[in-house]
Design a protein around this motif. Structure first.
Motif, PDB file in Angstrom:
ATOM      1  N   GLY A   1       2.985  -5.159  -4.016  1.00 29.41           N
ATOM      2  CA  GLY A   1       3.972  -4.446  -4.813  1.00 29.41           C
ATOM      3  C   GLY A   1       5.372  -4.746  -4.312  1.00 29.41           C
ATOM      4  O   GLY A   1       5.593  -4.930  -3.120  1.00 29.41           O
TER       5      GLY A   1
ATOM      6  N   ASP B   1       8.414  -3.481  -3.338  1.00 29.34           N
ATOM      7  CA  ASP B   1       9.140  -2.288  -2.912  1.00 29.34           C
ATOM      8  C   ASP B   1       9.844  -2.572  -1.589  1.00 29.34           C
ATOM      9  O   ASP B   1       9.932  -3.727  -1.154  1.00 29.34           O
ATOM     10  N   GLY B   2      10.329  -1.549  -0.958  1.00 30.39           N
ATOM     11  CA  GLY B   2      11.054  -1.711   0.305  1.00 30.39           C
ATOM     12  C   GLY B   2      10.191  -2.285   1.415  1.00 30.39           C
ATOM     13  O   GLY B   2      10.656  -3.086   2.230  1.00 30.39           O
ATOM     14  N   THR B   3       8.927  -1.897   1.444  1.00 35.41           N
ATOM     15  CA  THR B   3       8.016  -2.426   2.460  1.00 35.41           C
ATOM     16  C   THR B   3       7.805  -3.919   2.251  1.00 35.41           C
ATOM     17  O   THR B   3       7.766  -4.692   3.211  1.00 35.41           O
TER      18      THR B   3
END
Length: 153
Positions: free
Chosen positions: A27, A29-31
């Motif tokens: 995904g 996202d920030g990670t």
């Protein structure tokens, strides 16, 4: 030795590609962004390893150069320092991003890494300045170094 550095670089590239792919599949996202930034740091280390492999192969195998001459020392170390300074700069940026997003207590460590890159860059400039004076005392060494360059063109 050059082959070992090249192999290490290939392994780092594989690991970075795997990390990037896992981040992409997990995904966006920030990670994932953090994982991709860390993968970029691994790629920077791979570039360093490849550049060291290339330098060793060119200087020691192809040219069979005498590294003791001031001109050859400057050229040899300059090739190495360019890669190290750029890679450490990238690592400093990666460490800064990681510190900002994960733990602000790590920010002084990232800043110290970036400052050390500046110190290395300044030291390299001083080395080149002093080494240039030594080169002027041995113009035949500069001519010999330039003559060896045709071996790798």
């Amino acid at each position: 030795m050059a082959a070992l550095f090249a192999f290490a670089a290939l392994m780092l590239m594989v690991i970075a590609a795997r990390m990037g792919w896992q981040a992409f599949m997990g995904g966006l996202d920030g990670t994932a962004a953090q994982a991709i930034i860390e993968a970029v740091g691994l790629l920077a280390a791979a570039v360093v390893a490849l550049q060291i492999a290339e330098t060793i192969a060119e200087e020691e195998v192809i040219r069979d150069a005498d590294i003791s001459a001031p001109t050859r020392v400057r050229r040899y170390l300059s090739r190495f320092f360019v890669v190290v300074v750029v890679a450490l700069g990238i690592e400093g940026l990666v460490a800064s991003f990681k510190a900002i997003h994960e733990d602000l207590a790590l920010l002084p460590h990232a800043a110290a890494l970036i400052v050390s890159v500046g110190v290395l860059l300044a030291a390299w400039g001083v080395f080149i300045r002093f080494n240039r004076s030594a080169e002027e005392l041995e113009p035949e060494a500069m001519a010999a170094a330039k003559e060896e360059d045709h071996k790798v063109e």
